[in-house]
Design an enzyme around this catalytic site. Structure first.
Site: not given
Ligand code: NDP
Ligand code: HSE
Length: 444
Positions: A22, A140, A144, A213
């Site tokens: 990431v 989470v 999105i 999440k």
């Protein structure tokens, strides 16, 4: 500093702590899309420090000389760096790192749901005391924008239901098993190679990651802190091809479903492999995609879907948080988030009172009275049957020593977890029911 095209030239200098999948994606976006980001952030955004554990490792990115190091104090002692991204993952030293960054005056962006789920209360409290911000859109559902949706965009609503696919790795594995008949182990290996899985992939497949999440979403939506241990969490590690095929024949797809439902003052939440009717959009979410169906009391159902794992989708959400901090939006949102109320308005329903429909797959001896015993036990505990399927098997000699064992699929009407547990205890006493017994929830 003079402005060019309305963009002042004094850059926002940031640090990325953790340059794995990431963190590297964030640096790639900031470098490769520098003009776009500068325009959206109102000034250039520059990676001044990239901190890793092992400086000697080969990297999938070339950074300017002097940027990469393993020395966090370079960030802590650099007053020109005002924003830091935490993409180390896990609990420690991520927690100590975020606290140190906040205390050194940095706003923090994190993608770390495990950290927020476990220590969110303390970290958010510290940030508030110090007048700093923690932004966590990527924590989470990857790319999105679900934190913005629940925290801001649906603010006129009381959310009354959440049904979601929140773990890309599990969804990828289930999709590969269902569509291509791939083995569980091969599909998991592929998810790891593609960068979807956690450093410890058991957190993906045992449901913990999705539960962390869901817990964050529940805190935002209901103001109630529930730990992963407070609600039923079952992973996909016990789902096999037989269940996938049986579900398919009945018109369902198995998904790792995270759900939360408000009933009066109580929340009922769970993460578990669940049969979802094939005509429902949630059943058609493929591979590493995630999806979230929110139900607001004013707006009704609202649907979100997109890539829930992977380098650039996750980095997209982290970068949006950096931009939000640059323009001052994140600070405003953070100060108003409805997190961890002292007296939550809603509490967890007693686990025995949770209700669902169920799919039961039993292996039973094909002999007289077995079906009567099973339906008798279910009836005794008030469990009503929706359908029973026992595939026809070849006739055998009734005098043979070994009684054949056959599959029996039962779909129940809505029942409570307490009733089901009691029936299962009675099943334990019937030698004609063999192990393992499979019991999966069926989505409404
Ligand atoms: P990786 O394991 O790929 O990367 C972790 C990075 O942290 C590595 O660069 C590692 O250094 C570095 N690191 C480890 N320990 C330290 C330390 N003590 N000090 C400084 N750096 C350290 O993880 P991911 O990038 O996959 O995940 C990062 C976070 O993002 C996690 O919280 C994860 O849950 C979350 N996330 C991940 C998604 C994904 O699709 N992968 C999606 C959404 C969220 P080195 O390179 O030297 O080993
Ligand atoms: N391991 C996680 C997943 C990454 O597979 O969904 C995204 O949080």
């Amino acid at each position: 500093m003079p402005a060019t095209d309305g963009i002042p030239q004094s850059p926002l200098q940031i640090a990325i702590v953790g340059m794995g999948n990431v963190g590297t994606g964030v640096a790639k976006i900031l470098i490769e899309q520098a003009d776009r980001i500068a325009h959206r952030a109102g000034r250039p955004v520059v990676v001044k420090h990239a901190i890793v554990k092992d400086e000697t490792k080969s990297r999938d990115i070339v950074l300017p000389p002097g940027v990469l190091s393993s020395d966090l104090s370079r960030v802590l002692n650099d007053p020109t760096v005002t924003v830091a991204v935490e993409t180390i993952g896990g609990l420690h030293p991520a927690k100590e790192t975020v606290l140190a960054l906040l205390k050194a005056g940095k706003d923090v962006v994190t993608a770390n749901k495990a950290l927020l789920c476990e220590y969110g209360h303390e970290l958010f409290g510290t940030a508030r005391e110090l007048g700093r911000t923690i932004a966590f859109e990527a924590a989470v559902a990857g790319g999105i924008p679900i934190i913005a949706a629940v925290g801001q965009s649906m603010a006129a609503n009381q959310i009354i239901g959440i049904q979601a696919i929140l773990n890309g790795t599990s969804n990828y594995i289930l999709t590969e098993m269902q569509l291509y008949g791939r083995s569980y182990a091969a599909a998991l290996k592929q998810a790891q190679d593609l960068g979807y899985a956690e450093a410890d992939p058991s957190l993906d497949v045992n449901g913990t990651d999705a539960a962390q999440k869901l817990s964050i979403l529940v805190q935002l939506a209901f103001g109630t802190k529930l730990a992963v241990a407070d609600f039923p969490v079952v992973g996909i590690d016990a789902v096999d091809q037989t269940d996938i095929r049986c579900a398919e024949e009945l018109g369902y797809t198995i998904k790792l479903l995270a759900s939360a439902k408000l009933t009066g003052k109580h929340i009922e939440l769970s993460v578990r492999p669940t049969l979802v009717k094939k005509d429902r959009p949630l059943s058609q979410i493929p591979g590493p995609f995630n999806a979230i169906l929110l139900e607001g009391d004013m707006v009704g159902p609202v649907w979100y879907s997109g890539r829930g794992a992977g380098q650039l989708p996750t980095a997209s959400a982290v970068t949006a948080d950096i931009i939000d901090i640059a323009v001052g939006r994140a600070q405003l949102t953070f100060s108003r988030l409805d997190l961890w109320r002292e007296k939550p308005a809603f509490t967890n329903l007693g686990l025995d009172d949770y209700t669902s429909r169920y799919f039961l797959r039993l292996k039973v001896e094909d002999k007289p009275r077995v079906m009567a015993d099973i339906t008798g036990i279910l009836g005794k505990h008030g469990i009503s049957l929706a359908s029973v399927i026992q595939p026809e098997t070849p006739e055998v000699d009734s005098a043979a020593a070994n009684v054949p064992v056959v599959p029996l699929i039962i779909m129940t009407h809505r029942t409570t977890a307490g009733q089901l547990a009691a029936a299962n205890r009675d099943f334990d006493k019937l030698p004609a029911i063999h192990h393992p017994r499979v019991c999966l929830a069926v989505a409404d």
